[in-house]
Design a protein around this motif. Structure first.
Motif, short mmCIF file in Angstrom:
data_model
loop_
_atom_site.label_atom_id
_atom_site.label_comp_id
_atom_site.label_asym_id
_atom_site.label_seq_id
_atom_site.Cartn_x
_atom_site.Cartn_y
_atom_site.Cartn_z
N THR A 141 0.41 9.21 2.47
CA THR A 141 1.36 8.22 1.96
C THR A 141 2.81 8.71 2.02
O THR A 141 3.72 8.01 1.60
N ASP A 142 3.01 9.90 2.56
CA ASP A 142 4.36 10.47 2.64
C ASP A 142 4.86 10.42 4.08
O ASP A 142 5.05 11.44 4.73
N THR A 143 5.02 9.18 4.60
CA THR A 143 5.46 8.99 5.98
C THR A 143 6.70 8.09 6.01
O THR A 143 6.97 7.35 5.06
N GLU A 144 7.40 8.15 7.11
CA GLU A 144 8.59 7.31 7.27
C GLU A 144 8.26 5.84 7.15
O GLU A 144 8.98 5.08 6.52
N GLU A 145 7.17 5.43 7.78
CA GLU A 145 6.78 4.02 7.76
C GLU A 145 6.53 3.54 6.34
O GLU A 145 7.00 2.47 5.94
N LEU A 146 5.84 4.34 5.55
CA LEU A 146 5.54 3.94 4.18
C LEU A 146 6.80 3.98 3.31
O LEU A 146 7.00 3.09 2.48
N ARG A 147 7.64 4.99 3.52
CA ARG A 147 8.89 5.04 2.74
C ARG A 147 9.77 3.84 3.06
O ARG A 147 10.36 3.23 2.16
N ALA A 148 9.85 3.47 4.33
CA ALA A 148 10.68 2.32 4.74
C ALA A 148 10.15 1.01 4.15
O ALA A 148 10.92 0.09 3.89
N ALA A 149 8.84 0.95 3.93
CA ALA A 149 8.23 -0.25 3.35
C ALA A 149 8.29 -0.25 1.83
O ALA A 149 7.81 -1.18 1.18
N GLY A 150 8.89 0.79 1.25
CA GLY A 150 8.99 0.87 -0.21
C GLY A 150 7.73 1.39 -0.87
O GLY A 150 7.53 1.21 -2.07
N VAL A 151 6.87 2.03 -0.10
CA VAL A 151 5.61 2.54 -0.64
C VAL A 151 5.81 3.96 -1.14
O VAL A 151 5.77 4.24 -2.32
N ALA A 187 -12.60 -2.66 -1.75
CA ALA A 187 -12.04 -1.30 -1.72
C ALA A 187 -10.66 -1.30 -1.08
O ALA A 187 -9.72 -0.69 -1.60
N VAL A 188 -10.52 -2.00 0.03
CA VAL A 188 -9.24 -2.04 0.74
C VAL A 188 -8.19 -2.75 -0.11
O VAL A 188 -7.06 -2.26 -0.27
N THR A 189 -8.54 -3.91 -0.67
CA THR A 189 -7.60 -4.68 -1.48
C THR A 189 -7.12 -3.88 -2.69
O THR A 189 -5.93 -3.89 -3.04
N THR A 190 -8.03 -3.16 -3.32
CA THR A 190 -7.68 -2.35 -4.48
C THR A 190 -6.75 -1.21 -4.08
O THR A 190 -5.75 -0.92 -4.77
N ALA A 191 -7.05 -0.55 -2.96
CA ALA A 191 -6.20 0.54 -2.48
C ALA A 191 -4.81 0.03 -2.13
O ALA A 191 -3.80 0.67 -2.44
N LEU A 192 -4.74 -1.14 -1.51
CA LEU A 192 -3.44 -1.73 -1.17
C LEU A 192 -2.63 -2.03 -2.44
O LEU A 192 -1.42 -1.78 -2.49
N ALA A 193 -3.31 -2.52 -3.46
CA ALA A 193 -2.64 -2.84 -4.71
C ALA A 193 -2.13 -1.56 -5.40
O ALA A 193 -1.04 -1.53 -5.96
N LEU A 194 -2.94 -0.51 -5.35
CA LEU A 194 -2.55 0.75 -5.99
C LEU A 194 -1.40 1.44 -5.27
O LEU A 194 -0.52 2.02 -5.89
N LEU A 195 -1.43 1.37 -3.94
CA LEU A 195 -0.48 2.15 -3.14
C LEU A 195 0.71 1.33 -2.65
O LEU A 195 1.67 1.89 -2.13
N GLY A 196 0.66 0.02 -2.80
CA GLY A 196 1.67 -0.85 -2.22
C GLY A 196 3.05 -0.75 -2.85
O GLY A 196 3.24 -0.04 -3.85
N PRO A 197 4.03 -1.46 -2.25
CA PRO A 197 5.41 -1.42 -2.75
C PRO A 197 5.49 -1.87 -4.20
O PRO A 197 4.73 -2.73 -4.64
N ARG A 198 6.39 -1.26 -4.92
CA ARG A 198 6.61 -1.62 -6.33
C ARG A 198 7.82 -2.53 -6.45
O ARG A 198 8.82 -2.34 -5.75
N GLY A 199 7.74 -3.49 -7.36
CA GLY A 199 8.88 -4.35 -7.64
C GLY A 199 9.05 -5.37 -6.62
O GLY A 199 9.96 -5.66 -6.00
#
Length: 199
Positions: A141-151, A187-199
């Motif tokens: 979860t520590d990648t440019e793509e995820l940081r750019a998406a607000g994750v 499982a996927v939906t829950t992981a997306l909710a946990l890890l997804g962008p905040r706010g």
């Protein structure tokens, strides 16, 4: 002719056969009912060879679970393209995790259910395995793509919740005779909710 190279490779070969024998016995009988005799029979080797590699059934089990989890982490990490959209990265990581559980259901459940019964061996093994998975989740979860998406990088508590939730979902699904594919989207939906962008 036996060479130095084949002699040095032999112990590793026997060790892997013993681990494979234990995995097969877990699938057949479960870990609690597995004996050293079962392991050596399935590994097609001797008790003497077993005790050259392991002090007992529990240490063999620790080695199996440690190697299995190391391979799981490698396969999950390899399944993720760090340049893909964040949601695709999460979907692929969770999908790989579930695919591995589908391929080795007995060992997966044994990791989750039987490791805590190992006594003194259990606590450190559980902590080591948890730390390895937390590190994997945080690295993925520590990648440019995820940081750019607000994750951004998953916090340790979030990584632990994700690990614990997926483990329990997988174990109860298998124990109840269900199919991992039946809980894949949850499982996927829950992981997306946990890890997804905040706010």
């Amino acid at each position: 002719m036996t060479t130095a190279r084949t002699r040095s490779a032999a112990p590793a070969g026997f060790r892997q056969r013993l681990l494979a024998g234990l995995a097969e016995s877990i699938a057949e009988r479960g870990y609690p009912d597995t004996t050293v005799a079962d392991i050596v029979r399935l590994a097609r080797t001797s008790r003497r060879t077993f005790y050259e590699h392991f002090s007992g059934k529990d240490t063999c089990f620790v080695a199996l679970i440690t190697e299995t989890n190391g391979e799981m982490i490698r396969r999950i990490s390899a399944a993720v393209d760090p340049a893909a959209p964040w949601w695709d990265q999460v979907r692929r990581a969770v999908g790989a995790w579930l695919d591995i559980a589908t391929g080795e259901p007995a060992v997966t459940v044994s990791w989750i259910r039987d490791v805590p019964a190992l006594g003194l061996l259990s606590r450190q093994l559980q902590r080591d395995l948890m730390e390895n998975f937390v590190t994997m989740i945080q690295t993925l979860t520590d990648t440019e793509e995820l940081r750019a998406a607000g994750v951004g990088r998953a916090s340790r508590p979030v990584a632990i919740v994700l690990l614990g939730g997926l483990r329990e979902l997988i174990a109860t699904t298998i124990e109840d005779g269900g199919r991992i594919d039946d809980v894949r989207e949850t499982a996927v939906t829950t992981a997306l909710a946990l890890l997804g962008p905040r706010g």
